[in-house]
Scaffold this active site. Structure first.
Site, PDB file in Angstrom:
ATOM      1  N   CYS A  53       0.787  -1.243   0.000  1.00  0.00           N
ATOM      2  CA  CYS A  53       0.000   0.000   0.000  1.00  0.00           C
ATOM      3  C   CYS A  53       0.814   1.285   0.000  1.00  0.00           C
ATOM      4  O   CYS A  53       0.803   2.050  -0.972  1.00  0.00           O
ATOM      5  CB  CYS A  53      -0.942   0.010   1.204  1.00  0.00           C
ATOM      6  N   HIS A 103      -2.597   6.518   2.865  1.00  0.00           N
ATOM      7  CA  HIS A 103      -1.552   5.809   3.607  1.00  0.00           C
ATOM      8  C   HIS A 103      -0.214   6.535   3.547  1.00  0.00           C
ATOM      9  O   HIS A 103       0.835   5.938   3.291  1.00  0.00           O
ATOM     10  CB  HIS A 103      -1.409   4.375   3.099  1.00  0.00           C
TER      11      HIS A 103
END
Length: 490
Positions: A53, A103
């Site tokens: 991610c 993120h």
């Protein structure tokens, strides 16, 4: 139609291109994304640049390969001084807004976004730093969910995505003129980023019941079941704990059903966003893009989740739709990757090209004016799930994987789309292998990367431990601000 289009970028988390109807999956139900594909352009072979991610998103936003960023894993800081796509758009007069996940690790939780409408879902500090000096332990918490797939009325991920979606719809309505803040003629870039279809494979009844167990396709069978696993696959098996858990056929089928149900949930959100654009008379001058940070193996090659060079993990959707501006129903077979998104969007917006990035603009592919496209994607991996770095290069029909300390892999994706037959070392493809090996080594020094990652891990682990001692430090987590005094008729 205005000269400066708005851009709505809708992101999934862990959505493989191979789980969408417009990419050839005949089981999954994704009518809204499929409709966008019919009315737009499909990049058939788009890849993430690292199958995890935070580094993938940092790479996409900066247009730089993750190894060059030294963004190794989900605990690596994304430096604030690196110009991003959002910085360039904002400098060019765009309003840049994020609803949902990106993120970002580090104190900068904006990286060029003017506003964030929600907080993030994962840690912003160094909590998820992995330690290569520690023994590999199976991540049984993740694979354990594969034995629990099923209907859930509510989950933490649903709670997050419903908030993301609500705020995004609210923002689109504002852009349509209701309670709009700022200059009316200012174009906008709105990124709406959901956490589905990330594991665990839980979904509410409405979407679970779109499928019956009987219609769920099973992973392709290994034509060479007695072959010894390549070390890179064995590393990942061990890290995930797949060698410590026995998954029944029913476990696999239900987990795939759960993944498809989560994908249909994401697809429904895409449809509602597009419908709101139309209701607010914004669709004519808004480019809609759908993509993801990485894919999911969903049981193929007996692997799950991401972290792999195989197509299910590394190939992501990239659909671009704006009827009247770009062709409808066009499909682009040349290889692209997420670092190409940055310069492509700048060209879409009519803004100057960025310097110092690794990506290339695919705008000419959209318009049919770039016959000399590089047709290449580079995929690195330096995170947990690999004991040593590897780099994959996709060019044309071939994918080459250079695994540090282990033998290479070479797949002919035209003849072997399932990636079962390793052609490395065969005389018939020696020239191709030599060419792709040389390309993989350009700017890639795995021993230096490994040494730097190990050093950086120890620094981050020390800082994280220090921050957890004594009084808690100021949080880096994003806290969105809403000024109610400026809403409505105040």
């Amino acid at each position: 139609m205005g000269d400066r289009p708005n851009v709505l970028m809708v992101m999934a988390d862990q959505l493989t291109a191979l789980a969408l109807g417009c990419y050839g999956n005949g089981v999954v139900k994704t009518p809204h994304i499929d409709r966008l594909a019919e009315r737009g352009v499909v990049f058939e072979n788009c890849y993430n640049n690292i199958s995890i991610c935070a580094p993938s998103r940092a790479s996409m936003c900066s247009g730089r390969l993750p190894v060059r960023l030294q963004n190794f894993d989900n605990g690596t800081e994304f430096p604030a001084h690196i110009p991003t796509l959002m910085h360039h758009l904002r400098h060019g007069g765009y309003e840049t807004v994020l609803s949902g996940k990106m993120h970002f690790v580090g104190p900068d939780q904006y990286h060029g976004f003017e506003r964030r409408l929600t907080t993030d879902i994962y840690p912003s500090m160094f909590k998820w730093t992995k330690d290569w000096s520690a023994p590999v332990r199976g991540a049984l918490g993740m694979v354990g969910h594969l034995k629990e797939a099923g209907i859930r009325p509510w989950t933490k991920q649903l709670m997050y995505d419903e908030e993301v979606h609500y705020r995004a719809l609210e923002q689109i309505r504002a852009y349509g003129g209701y309670n709009h803040r700022g200059r009316e003629d200012r174009p906008w870039f709105l990124c709406v980023s959901y956490t589905h279809p990330h594991d665990p494979p839980f979904m509410k009844e409405e979407f679970w019941n779109l499928y019956t167990e009987d219609e769920i396709d099973m992973p392709l069978e290994n034509p060479h079941p007695d072959e010894v696993l390549h070390p890179a696959d064995q590393w990942l098996m061990t890290y995930l704990g797949l060698d410590q858990i026995e998954l029944s056929e029913q476990d696999v089928r239900l987990s795939r059903l759960g993944y498809y149900a989560m994908t249909s949930y994401f697809d429904a959100k895409v449809g509602e966003l597009v419908d709101m654009l139309e209701q607010m008379d914004l669709s004519e001058n808004t480019i809609v893009m759908v993509t993801s940070d990485h894919g999911d193996m969903v049981g193929e090659h007996d692997l799950w989740f991401k972290r792999s060079y195989y197509e299910w993990s590394s190939r992501v959707p990239w659909v671009v739709s704006c009827p009247g501006r770009y062709s409808e129903g066009k499909r682009i077979s040349e290889s692209t990757s997420l670092i190409d998104l940055f310069p492509t969007v700048l060209d879409m917006a009519g803004l100057p090209a960025a310097e110092g990035i690794d990506g290339h603009s695919a705008f000419g592919l959209l318009t049919g004016e770039d016959p000399d496209w590089k047709d290449e994607a580079i995929i690195d991996f330096t995170s947990a799930g690999a004991l040593h770095p590897w780099r994959a290069v996709r060019q044309g029909r071939y994918k080459y994987v250079n695994v540090h300390t282990a033998g290479p892999l070479l797949f002919d994706l035209k003849e072997d789309p399932g990636e079962w037959h390793n052609l490395a070392g065969q005389a018939a493809v020696a020239d191709v292998e030599a060419q792709l090996k040389a390309r993989s080594e350009e700017g890639w020094d795995p021993e230096a990367i490994e040494a730097e990652e190990y050093r950086a891990q120890q620094e981050r682990l020390f800082v994280q431990a220090a921050n957890e001692a004594g009084e808690a430090p100021v949080s880096w987590n994003c806290q969105p601000f809403f000024d109610a005094s400026k809403q409505y008729s105040r």
